[in-house]
Design a protein around this motif. Structure first.
Motif, PDB file in Angstrom:
ATOM      1  N   ASN A 247       0.824  -1.210   0.000  1.00  0.00           N
ATOM      2  CA  ASN A 247       0.000   0.000   0.000  1.00  0.00           C
ATOM      3  C   ASN A 247       0.858   1.260   0.000  1.00  0.00           C
ATOM      4  OD1 ASN A 247      -2.390  -1.453   0.025  1.00  0.00           O
ATOM      5  ND2 ASN A 247      -2.560  -1.430   2.262  1.00  0.00           N
ATOM      6  N   LEU A 248       2.060   1.165   0.568  1.00  0.00           N
ATOM      7  CA  LEU A 248       2.939   2.327   0.580  1.00  0.00           C
ATOM      8  C   LEU A 248       3.359   2.694  -0.836  1.00  0.00           C
ATOM      9  CD1 LEU A 248       4.478   4.450   2.182  1.00  0.00           C
ATOM     10  CD2 LEU A 248       6.369   2.828   2.418  1.00  0.00           C
ATOM     11  N   MET A 249       3.508   1.707  -1.720  1.00  0.00           N
ATOM     12  CA  MET A 249       3.838   2.008  -3.116  1.00  0.00           C
ATOM     13  C   MET A 249       2.712   2.782  -3.792  1.00  0.00           C
ATOM     14  SD  MET A 249       5.895  -1.275  -4.641  1.00  0.00           S
ATOM     15  CE  MET A 249       4.470  -2.378  -4.549  1.00  0.00           C
ATOM     16  N   LEU A 250       1.489   2.608  -3.273  1.00  0.00           N
ATOM     17  CA  LEU A 250       0.340   3.357  -3.780  1.00  0.00           C
ATOM     18  C   LEU A 250       0.085   4.619  -2.977  1.00  0.00           C
ATOM     19  CD1 LEU A 250      -2.127   0.391  -4.387  1.00  0.00           C
ATOM     20  CD2 LEU A 250      -0.582   1.466  -6.028  1.00  0.00           C
ATOM     21  N   LEU A 251       0.910   4.844  -1.933  1.00  0.00           N
ATOM     22  CA  LEU A 251       0.788   6.027  -1.070  1.00  0.00           C
ATOM     23  C   LEU A 251      -0.656   6.212  -0.607  1.00  0.00           C
ATOM     24  CD1 LEU A 251       3.183   8.503  -2.912  1.00  0.00           C
ATOM     25  CD2 LEU A 251       3.570   7.379  -0.731  1.00  0.00           C
ATOM     26  N   GLU A 252      -1.193   5.164  -0.012  1.00  0.00           N
ATOM     27  CA  GLU A 252      -2.579   5.188   0.449  1.00  0.00           C
ATOM     28  C   GLU A 252      -2.831   6.300   1.462  1.00  0.00           C
ATOM     29  OE1 GLU A 252      -5.155   3.540  -0.445  1.00  0.00           O
ATOM     30  OE2 GLU A 252      -4.381   1.951  -1.718  1.00  0.00           O
ATOM     31  N   SER A 253      -1.814   6.592   2.296  1.00  0.00           N
ATOM     32  CA  SER A 253      -1.989   7.643   3.306  1.00  0.00           C
ATOM     33  C   SER A 253      -1.627   9.019   2.784  1.00  0.00           C
ATOM     34  CB  SER A 253      -1.121   7.317   4.534  1.00  0.00           C
ATOM     35  OG  SER A 253       0.249   7.203   4.170  1.00  0.00           O
ATOM     36  N   GLY A 254      -1.207   9.110   1.512  1.00  0.00           N
ATOM     37  CA  GLY A 254      -0.875  10.400   0.919  1.00  0.00           C
ATOM     38  C   GLY A 254       0.366  11.014   1.541  1.00  0.00           C
ATOM     39  N   LEU A 255       0.472  12.331   1.380  1.00  0.00           N
ATOM     40  CA  LEU A 255       1.613  13.059   1.944  1.00  0.00           C
ATOM     41  C   LEU A 255       1.367  13.514   3.364  1.00  0.00           C
ATOM     42  CD1 LEU A 255       2.729  15.388  -0.995  1.00  0.00           C
ATOM     43  CD2 LEU A 255       3.853  13.330  -0.169  1.00  0.00           C
ATOM     44  N   TYR A 256       0.132  13.400   3.822  1.00  0.00           N
ATOM     45  CA  TYR A 256      -0.231  14.024   5.084  1.00  0.00           C
ATOM     46  C   TYR A 256      -0.377  13.033   6.218  1.00  0.00           C
ATOM     47  CZ  TYR A 256      -1.223  17.619   1.685  1.00  0.00           C
ATOM     48  OH  TYR A 256      -1.108  18.496   0.650  1.00  0.00           O
ATOM     49  N   ALA A 257       0.311  11.907   6.107  1.00  0.00           N
ATOM     50  CA  ALA A 257       0.306  10.949   7.211  1.00  0.00           C
ATOM     51  C   ALA A 257       1.097  11.504   8.376  1.00  0.00           C
ATOM     52  CB  ALA A 257       0.914   9.620   6.758  1.00  0.00           C
ATOM     53  N   GLU A 258       0.674  11.190   9.575  1.00  0.00           N
ATOM     54  CA  GLU A 258       1.345  11.694  10.766  1.00  0.00           C
ATOM     55  C   GLU A 258       2.532  10.813  11.132  1.00  0.00           C
ATOM     56  OE1 GLU A 258       0.787  14.523  12.223  1.00  0.00           O
ATOM     57  OE2 GLU A 258      -0.824  14.970  10.821  1.00  0.00           O
ATOM     58  N   ASP A 259       3.379  10.532  10.146  1.00  0.00           N
ATOM     59  CA  ASP A 259       4.587   9.747  10.396  1.00  0.00           C
ATOM     60  C   ASP A 259       5.586  10.057   9.291  1.00  0.00           C
ATOM     61  OD1 ASP A 259       3.811   8.284   8.142  1.00  0.00           O
ATOM     62  OD2 ASP A 259       2.709   6.833   9.378  1.00  0.00           O
ATOM     63  N   TRP A 260       6.646   9.262   9.234  1.00  0.00           N
ATOM     64  CA  TRP A 260       7.704   9.482   8.260  1.00  0.00           C
ATOM     65  C   TRP A 260       7.603   8.531   7.076  1.00  0.00           C
ATOM     66  CZ3 TRP A 260      11.768  13.078   8.683  1.00  0.00           C
ATOM     67  CH2 TRP A 260      11.790  13.818   9.872  1.00  0.00           C
ATOM     68  N   SER A 261       6.484   7.840   6.899  1.00  0.00           N
ATOM     69  CA  SER A 261       6.424   6.810   5.868  1.00  0.00           C
ATOM     70  C   SER A 261       6.616   7.373   4.468  1.00  0.00           C
ATOM     71  CB  SER A 261       5.086   6.067   5.947  1.00  0.00           C
ATOM     72  OG  SER A 261       4.000   6.963   5.794  1.00  0.00           O
ATOM     73  N   ALA A 262       6.049   8.557   4.183  1.00  0.00           N
ATOM     74  CA  ALA A 262       6.192   9.124   2.842  1.00  0.00           C
ATOM     75  C   ALA A 262       7.618   9.598   2.588  1.00  0.00           C
ATOM     76  CB  ALA A 262       5.217  10.291   2.648  1.00  0.00           C
ATOM     77  N   PHE A 263       8.282  10.039   3.644  1.00  0.00           N
ATOM     78  CA  PHE A 263       9.632  10.584   3.480  1.00  0.00           C
ATOM     79  C   PHE A 263      10.693   9.507   3.551  1.00  0.00           C
ATOM     80  CE2 PHE A 263      13.515  12.655   5.053  1.00  0.00           C
ATOM     81  CZ  PHE A 263      13.672  13.608   4.077  1.00  0.00           C
TER      82      PHE A 263
END
Length: 358
Positions: A247-263
């Motif tokens: 799901n991270l490859m699809l960025l399900e939580s977008g850029l506004y997740a309250e963690d460092w997963s997108a970065f």
């Protein structure tokens, strides 16, 4: 048209909106935030790499008469786009500080601009909407022209009737419109393409350097796929299961997740425990770095295979032979170009102009 849109919108917003100063401090938008620092890296990487796939930009690049003209045009466009994006981006702040956003009931932040427009006179809203639609259709027109040009010249080498290419472009647009209408978040579609480009473009630009003539398409493909695989590996480690990693490859939580997963920072092995910061590749950080690592790994594997093949078959190892420089005859297909190519190739120091994948 763009200048007129900006002038009208700026004057109307300045004259018709009223900022509640008490909302400035309470909004917290002027305070430092984790997301703000992350976006300083994410947005330039995402936008810059994604622009490499926009054929319209390449059409204008190749249309430049000289490199100087290209630099001047790019500089002017950069300054203009920076000013426009700054003004458009500021509408989100103004919408919050005037009380237009989040509204009642609360609205998503992506519609802040339209909530601000709702406070303006009807004639201003009409002009802005008409100009916005016109600009969107103009951008689509450039995209369609670029797709037709790419399909006709690059895919079919101008051997297929151009009307069939145009029909194919129309058919491709239909599912694109359906996806855009059905998608719950259009930003997610852009983010997925940004993530793919962030993993593949760094390994591609290596081959654009004349000094890296030994770089092949094999490294580009392996690096691009490897970058996405690295994102999956990071997501699996970060979230603790393969499903969330995918799901991270699809960025399900977008850029506004309250963690460092997108970065790309692992904060905790257990999401319920106290977080700690530990640098690790992931998402927009893992995509380019992982792509480069996989690309150079594929390069080493390819060189090893070619070296072993040369030893086994008793041939000269020519993987690092520099191709001869392009000349005018190469572009017009003269026979003396072919003879010269054979002469250069016979001396054992340069390779043929024909591209190689492996």
């Amino acid at each position: 048209m763009v200048a007129g849109l900006i002038v009208i919108a700026v004057i109307a917003v300045g004259a018709e909106t009223h900022i509640d100063r008490s909302l400035i401090d309470s909004s917290g938008f002027l305070n430092s935030s984790l997301l703000g620092w992350q976006l300083i890296y994410i947005l330039p990487v995402a936008i810059l790499t994604n622009d490499f796939f926009i054929s319209g930009f390449w059409m204008r690049t190749f249309a430049s008469k000289t490199d100087k003209d290209l630099v001047i045009g790019t500089t002017i466009a950069t300054v203009a786009v920076t000013c426009i994006l700054t003004l458009v981006g500021a509408t989100g702040l103004l919408a919050a500080w005037t009380g237009a956003w989040p509204g009642d009931p609360p609205q998503d932040g992506s519609v802040a601009l339209f909530l601000l427009l709702g406070q303006l006179p009807a004639w201003v809203v009409g002009i802005v909407l008409v100009m916005t639609i016109s600009l969107s259709t103009a951008a689509l027109d450039s995209l369609q022209s670029a797709m037709v040009s790419t399909g006709s010249n690059d895919l079919f080498r101008n051997k297929l009737n151009i009307w069939f290419i145009r029909l194919a472009v129309v058919l491709v647009i239909i599912p694109a419109v359906v996806v855009a209408l059905k998608s719950p978040d259009i930003l997610q579609i852009y983010l997925i393409s940004d993530l793919v480009s962030a993993s593949s473009i760094p390994v591609l630009v290596i081959g654009l350097n004349d000094h890296c003539y030994w770089w092949r398409g094999f490294e580009v493909v392996a690096g691009g796929l490897g970058g996405m695989l690295t994102v999956f590996i990071f997501g699996t480690i970060y979230f603790g299961n393969a499903q969330d990693g995918a799901n991270l490859m699809l960025l399900e939580s977008g850029l506004y997740a309250e963690d460092w997963s997108a970065f790309g920072i692992i904060c905790s092995e257990n999401r319920q425990k106290e977080r700690y910061a530990d640098l690790s590749p992931g998402a927009f950080l893992a995509a380019p770095i992982g792509g480069l690592l996989w690309g150079f790994g594929a390069f080493a594997l390819r060189i090893l295979c070619l070296w072993v093949t040369a030893k086994v078959k008793g041939r000269r190892f020519d993987a690092f032979d520099r191709p001869r420089p392009l000349e005018a005859a190469d572009y017009i297909g003269r026979q003396d170009s072919l003879d010269e190519d054979q002469q250069h190739f016979a001396n054992g120091k340069t390779s043929s102009l024909k591209g190689r994948f492996f």
